[in-house]
Motif scaffolding. Structure first.
Motif, short mmCIF file in Angstrom:
data_model
loop_
_atom_site.label_atom_id
_atom_site.label_comp_id
_atom_site.label_asym_id
_atom_site.label_seq_id
_atom_site.Cartn_x
_atom_site.Cartn_y
_atom_site.Cartn_z
N LEU A 164 0.62 -1.34 -0.03
CA LEU A 164 -0.10 -0.02 0.11
C LEU A 164 0.79 1.23 0.09
CD1 LEU A 164 -2.77 -0.56 2.56
CD2 LEU A 164 -3.08 -0.07 0.13
N GLU A 191 -4.14 10.78 2.75
CA GLU A 191 -3.88 9.81 1.83
C GLU A 191 -3.77 8.58 2.63
OE1 GLU A 191 -1.37 11.77 -2.10
OE2 GLU A 191 -0.28 11.72 0.18
N LYS A 243 -6.08 5.17 2.15
CA LYS A 243 -5.44 3.98 1.89
C LYS A 243 -6.07 2.87 2.76
CE LYS A 243 -1.66 5.05 -1.11
NZ LYS A 243 -1.71 4.13 -1.94
#
Length: 108
Positions: A56, A67, A71
């Protein structure tokens, strides 16, 4: 019956995000071969999680908290406190530091 297990235990700095939580039967969770009593099983799960996190988060890329939260499927504000002491540059975190924090502050 099943139970949720934090791969990186909350006592080790683990957070509540999808990848850190797995469903185990009671015997798999608390039995002699479970991660609470068997260090090898515990390390196996932690190494699996660490690998997933490096898929990831690229170790050399920079990420904002927004961000990171996206994720992980988390709300950004839940990461403010856990990431307070993580080194950042201009409001962004290096991927390797993100993974290290999510792993409770260490690599396996």
């Amino acid at each position: 019956m099943t139970e949720l297990h934090h791969i990186v235990f909350r006592s080790q700095g683990g957070l509540n995000f999808r990848l850190n939580l797995i469903v185990l039967s009671i015997e798999e969770h608390k039995g002699d071969d479970g991660p609470h009593k068997n260090r090898q099983r515990d390390l196996e799960l932690k190494r699996w999680l660490q690998g997933q996190l490096f898929e990831l988060f690229d170790a050399e890329e920079l990420y904002t908290l927004k961000e990171i939260a996206g994720k992980l499927g988390m709300r950004e504000k839940t990461l403010f406190k856990p990431f307070k002491r993580v080194e950042m540059t201009a409001g962004e975190y290096l991927g390797s530091n993100v993974v290290k924090r999510l792993m409770g502050g260490r690599f396996y």
